[in-house]
Structures are given as structure tokens and as C-alpha cells.
Motif scaffolding. Sequence first.
Motif, PDB file in Angstrom:
ATOM      1  N   LEU A  32     -15.032   7.572  22.284  1.00  0.00           N
ATOM      2  CA  LEU A  32     -14.252   7.546  21.053  1.00  0.00           C
ATOM      3  C   LEU A  32     -13.451   6.246  21.017  1.00  0.00           C
ATOM      4  N   ASN A  33     -13.130   5.790  19.822  1.00  0.00           N
ATOM      5  CA  ASN A  33     -12.231   4.642  19.740  1.00  0.00           C
ATOM      6  C   ASN A  33     -11.460   4.671  18.434  1.00  0.00           C
ATOM      7  N   GLY A  34     -10.355   3.928  18.426  1.00  0.00           N
ATOM      8  CA  GLY A  34      -9.551   3.833  17.213  1.00  0.00           C
ATOM      9  C   GLY A  34      -8.678   2.602  17.248  1.00  0.00           C
ATOM     10  N   SER A  35      -8.333   2.094  16.083  1.00  0.00           N
ATOM     11  CA  SER A  35      -7.389   0.990  15.964  1.00  0.00           C
ATOM     12  C   SER A  35      -5.982   1.558  15.990  1.00  0.00           C
ATOM     13  N   ALA A  36      -5.146   0.991  16.858  1.00  0.00           N
ATOM     14  CA  ALA A  36      -3.771   1.466  16.925  1.00  0.00           C
ATOM     15  C   ALA A  36      -2.823   0.276  17.157  1.00  0.00           C
ATOM     16  N   LEU A  37      -2.813  -0.629  16.254  1.00  0.00           N
ATOM     17  CA  LEU A  37      -3.454  -0.705  14.925  1.00  0.00           C
ATOM     18  C   LEU A  37      -3.993  -2.108  14.695  1.00  0.00           C
ATOM     19  N   ALA A  38      -4.751  -2.289  13.596  1.00  0.00           N
ATOM     20  CA  ALA A  38      -5.148  -3.623  13.154  1.00  0.00           C
ATOM     21  C   ALA A  38      -3.949  -4.272  12.471  1.00  0.00           C
ATOM     22  N   LEU A  39      -3.601  -5.491  12.890  1.00  0.00           N
ATOM     23  CA  LEU A  39      -2.328  -6.070  12.462  1.00  0.00           C
ATOM     24  C   LEU A  39      -2.274  -6.627  11.042  1.00  0.00           C
ATOM     25  N   PRO A  40      -3.309  -7.305  10.529  1.00  0.00           N
ATOM     26  CA  PRO A  40      -3.119  -8.021   9.265  1.00  0.00           C
ATOM     27  C   PRO A  40      -2.633  -7.153   8.115  1.00  0.00           C
ATOM     28  N   ARG A  41      -3.265  -6.010   7.907  1.00  0.00           N
ATOM     29  CA  ARG A  41      -2.888  -5.198   6.761  1.00  0.00           C
ATOM     30  C   ARG A  41      -1.620  -4.388   7.028  1.00  0.00           C
ATOM     31  N   VAL A  42      -1.337  -4.099   8.313  1.00  0.00           N
ATOM     32  CA  VAL A  42      -0.034  -3.515   8.635  1.00  0.00           C
ATOM     33  C   VAL A  42       1.061  -4.511   8.278  1.00  0.00           C
ATOM     34  N   LEU A  43       0.840  -5.767   8.668  1.00  0.00           N
ATOM     35  CA  LEU A  43       1.808  -6.816   8.355  1.00  0.00           C
ATOM     36  C   LEU A  43       1.946  -6.985   6.843  1.00  0.00           C
ATOM     37  N   ALA A  44       0.823  -6.963   6.127  1.00  0.00           N
ATOM     38  CA  ALA A  44       0.873  -7.061   4.666  1.00  0.00           C
ATOM     39  C   ALA A  44       1.680  -5.909   4.085  1.00  0.00           C
ATOM     40  N   GLY A  45       1.474  -4.694   4.611  1.00  0.00           N
ATOM     41  CA  GLY A  45       2.200  -3.525   4.131  1.00  0.00           C
ATOM     42  C   GLY A  45       3.693  -3.637   4.381  1.00  0.00           C
ATOM     43  N   ILE A  46       4.065  -4.154   5.561  1.00  0.00           N
ATOM     44  CA  ILE A  46       5.489  -4.333   5.874  1.00  0.00           C
ATOM     45  C   ILE A  46       6.116  -5.363   4.931  1.00  0.00           C
ATOM     46  N   LEU A  47       5.473  -6.511   4.790  1.00  0.00           N
ATOM     47  CA  LEU A  47       6.026  -7.571   3.938  1.00  0.00           C
ATOM     48  C   LEU A  47       6.218  -7.079   2.511  1.00  0.00           C
ATOM     49  N   GLU A  48       5.255  -6.363   1.972  1.00  0.00           N
ATOM     50  CA  GLU A  48       5.314  -5.955   0.568  1.00  0.00           C
ATOM     51  C   GLU A  48       6.219  -4.750   0.353  1.00  0.00           C
ATOM     52  N   ASN A  49       6.136  -3.744   1.236  1.00  0.00           N
ATOM     53  CA  ASN A  49       6.910  -2.522   1.033  1.00  0.00           C
ATOM     54  C   ASN A  49       8.367  -2.669   1.442  1.00  0.00           C
ATOM     55  N   TYR A  50       8.656  -3.611   2.332  1.00  0.00           N
ATOM     56  CA  TYR A  50      10.028  -3.798   2.799  1.00  0.00           C
ATOM     57  C   TYR A  50      10.722  -4.980   2.126  1.00  0.00           C
ATOM     58  N   GLN A  51      10.094  -5.603   1.142  1.00  0.00           N
ATOM     59  CA  GLN A  51      10.728  -6.743   0.487  1.00  0.00           C
ATOM     60  C   GLN A  51      11.891  -6.282  -0.399  1.00  0.00           C
ATOM     61  N   THR A  52      12.934  -7.110  -0.425  1.00  0.00           N
ATOM     62  CA  THR A  52      14.073  -6.915  -1.318  1.00  0.00           C
ATOM     63  C   THR A  52      14.332  -8.242  -2.023  1.00  0.00           C
ATOM     64  N   SER A  96      -0.188  -0.640  -0.288  1.00  0.00           N
ATOM     65  CA  SER A  96       0.391  -1.948  -0.571  1.00  0.00           C
ATOM     66  C   SER A  96       1.017  -1.884  -1.961  1.00  0.00           C
ATOM     67  N   THR A  97       2.340  -1.785  -1.994  1.00  0.00           N
ATOM     68  CA  THR A  97       3.034  -1.548  -3.257  1.00  0.00           C
ATOM     69  C   THR A  97       2.905  -2.725  -4.207  1.00  0.00           C
ATOM     70  N   ALA A  98       3.018  -3.934  -3.679  1.00  0.00           N
ATOM     71  CA  ALA A  98       2.941  -5.105  -4.547  1.00  0.00           C
ATOM     72  C   ALA A  98       1.538  -5.301  -5.118  1.00  0.00           C
ATOM     73  N   GLN A  99       0.513  -4.868  -4.357  1.00  0.00           N
ATOM     74  CA  GLN A  99      -0.864  -4.986  -4.850  1.00  0.00           C
ATOM     75  C   GLN A  99      -1.319  -3.725  -5.571  1.00  0.00           C
ATOM     76  N   ASP A 100      -0.530  -2.642  -5.432  1.00  0.00           N
ATOM     77  CA  ASP A 100      -0.841  -1.357  -6.049  1.00  0.00           C
ATOM     78  C   ASP A 100      -2.225  -0.867  -5.620  1.00  0.00           C
ATOM     79  N   ARG A 101      -2.460  -0.896  -4.301  1.00  0.00           N
ATOM     80  CA  ARG A 101      -3.746  -0.437  -3.783  1.00  0.00           C
ATOM     81  C   ARG A 101      -3.600  -0.035  -2.321  1.00  0.00           C
ATOM     82  N   TRP A 102      -4.581   0.745  -1.865  1.00  0.00           N
ATOM     83  CA  TRP A 102      -4.616   1.174  -0.469  1.00  0.00           C
ATOM     84  C   TRP A 102      -5.377   0.161   0.366  1.00  0.00           C
ATOM     85  N   LEU A 103      -4.862  -0.107   1.583  1.00  0.00           N
ATOM     86  CA  LEU A 103      -5.496  -1.055   2.499  1.00  0.00           C
ATOM     87  C   LEU A 103      -5.843  -0.349   3.805  1.00  0.00           C
ATOM     88  N   GLU A 104      -7.096  -0.432   4.233  1.00  0.00           N
ATOM     89  CA  GLU A 104      -7.507   0.194   5.489  1.00  0.00           C
ATOM     90  C   GLU A 104      -6.859  -0.520   6.666  1.00  0.00           C
TER      91      GLU A 104
END
Length: 423
Positions: free
Chosen positions: A383-403, A343-351
Motif C-alpha cells: 500500500l502507499n499514500g502521499s502524506a502529503l504532496a507539497l505543491p497543492r498543499v502549499l497552494a491551498g495554504i497561500l490561498e485559504n490563509y491569505q488576508t 482552493s478558495t481563490a481558484q474556486d476548485r478542488w486540488l488533488e
Amino acid sequence: MLQVPFIRDNKDYVIANLTKRNFDATNVITEVLELDEARRRTQTELDNTLAESNSLSKEIGNLFKSGEAKKATILKEKSAKLKTLSKELSDTLNATNDALNELLYKIPNVPNDSVPAGNSEDDNEEVFRNGDIPTLFNDALPHWELAKKYDIIDFELGNKITGAGFPVYKGKGARLQRALIAYFLDKNTAAGYTEYQLPLMVNEASGFGTGQLPDKEGQMYHVTADNLYLIPTAEVPGTNIFRDVVLNETDLPIGITGYTPCFRREAGSYGAHVRGLNRLHQFDKVEILRVEHPNNSYQALDAMVEHVKSILDDLKLPYRILRLCGGDLGFTSALTFDFEVFSTAQDRWLEISSVSNFETFQANRLKLRFKNSEGKNELAHTLNGSALALPRVLAGILENYQTENGIKIPEVLVPYTGFSVID
């Protein structure tokens, strides 16, 4: 749940590997083995008593037929004592089994040999990183400010309707959310996973089957009148499809995917690290699940990791993969890889995803078996996996793709959203 024969045959290995979780298993494993010995001893005594009782019943029948009623009556007294003894032994056996299961439910899965020792997330091991972290313009905003600026997510309205952690998605925010769900499902089904629509509430047996109960009972919303639980992840209803099922070896592997809202009572802390979409009580997630032959489950885990990587590569988000240490490993998992987006705007990694192999731990609880080539029932691996959990993916898109002129939409999502920018 660990198998008792495995514990019995690998006592020192189990105790040693559980120390990776900072779990001292010495006493509980010793107690498990003592109870197992008592259980087997009682079972043998009960089997012998029942066999003697059955033999005696036949003898009594033959004596009555031959007119030797007096001898038969004497033996009937002995038979009555044997029936009383068998009832006592049966009650003792049931109590011992209950005590043994109570202990087994408290023991976490044994970590895979590749799991590093460690106390917390600080000791997780980074194994992969991809994508360039964008350089944002001055005055770039975190996603919760972007949500307000472009009127796409209303956290205050969700708080009014329900409470904190229940956001309302609006307009292009809602469409982007729907686009992500459809895209994830399409990617998963193209990879061979069968799509399911699953219940959002499960019964107690399902919670025990996948290990949420009793370990995470306080984190689940409980519908007390019906003793049902709102699902914390699609893993729970999805895996329980196979509870009490005996598959054919040729049925394996099985892969399913499903979209569900997820509900978790957790949260409780404050600060920027839990603001906005970072931690919610209700969120959307698309899950992938696999039922595998034990010989193939770790190859399947690697394939699941590669699959999630392909999704993030398509979204062109910067991400990394962590191998979780023992202290951060989930109760039921033998090996877990976490995916984190930057998360570029938060300067941190989000699971954003966890991909795990549970080996036989869930299957033993679920009684999920397959008939092997020798015709014997054998526990499968889940076995299981998230593909994917939406909230933090959405947060990543909003922050990293902002202009400065709006938020761009990742190219792969444009056919699903019908627009290329939020402005």
C-alpha cells in the motif's frame, strides 16, 4: 501483475471487474490461459524428458561398468536425442513464459468490489468532506499571484534555469516548504513509520517492480546513458527495498516514510488549472508505504486514510475524500482514495494525496513474499499514500490563509517556520 492461478480460478470475475476500468479483457485473458496451458504442457513434457534422460544416463553408466559397451553405445544415441529434445522443449518453455509475461504486464489490477464503475474523474464517489471553506476578502488572489506579490516563489526564474514546471522557492516560501516536509515526516514517524532517505533514480527492474514500467514510461525522465529513471514518487525506491525478499510473518506489518523530490514529464496542457503549483515537472512529496499481511491490508488502508485526514485537520484546510471509479483508477491499484483540498481563490478542488491498496499486484512483480504460519511462501500486500504532496498543499495554504495584510501560517506549522505570517 495478476497471478495466473488467480486468473485461471476466477476467469469470469476478473473479466467482469476489469470492465469497471472500461477494459475489455476477454481476448487477453483467453490468450493468457491458452499460453498458461501450453506452458504447463511443455513443462510436463520437459520434466518427463529430463527424468528419462537421467534414468538413461544411469543405465548407460551401469552398462559400461558391466562391460556391455555395445548396449551402452546404442542407448547413448537415444540419450543424445533426448538431450536435443530437452533443449528444444526448454527453448519453447522460455519463449512461452516470455510471451505470457508480456501479456500479463499489459493487464491492469482487478478493481476491488467497492470500486464504482465509471469513465473519468467525473464519476468518482465523494465519501467524506471536512472543513469550512473560508470567505475571502474582495480582490483575493490565486497562489501564483500571491507568490509574486510576496516574492516567495519565482516561476519565471525556474523557467529560465530549467524550463516550465520547475519553480524556485525563495525566502519565507522556501522555509515554509521545508517546514511542511519536516512536519509531515514528524507526523508519520510519530504514527510508527520508519523514515528512509531514498535514491532519486532507479533502475529498470525497480520501475517494473512497482508498475511504472511499461505503463508510465513516457511520463518518466530517462537517463539514457545509464538506463536509469528519475523517480516519479518515493513509492518506487521505497517499495523496491523489498524486491526479491522473503519476510517472516512476524515482520509484518512494515511501514516506512520518506521525503523525496519527484520528477514527472507529464503536463502539456494550458490554462488556469495547470498554472503555478497546480502541475509541475519537479515537486516535493512525503510518502508513506506499508507491507501488510493479506488479511489486514484493508484495515491498514483505512488507517492510512485516517492518518492523512489527521494531517489535514491539523492544517485546518477544507478537504474531501473521493473513492476513485474504475475509469480513473491507477493501473496498479485495486482501490484508491484521493484527497482534495479546496482552493478558495481558484474556486476548485486540488488533488493532494492518493492512498491505495495494490493487494498482490506489485508484490507479484517484486517477488515480495512472507513465510506464513504453515511455512509456505505467500505474496504480501503493498500500500502507499502521499502524506502529503507539497505543491497543492502549499497552494491551498497561500490561498485559504491569505488576508489583506499578509498570509497567515497554520498554527501547527509555526514551530517549524519560526514565523506566523508572510507579509
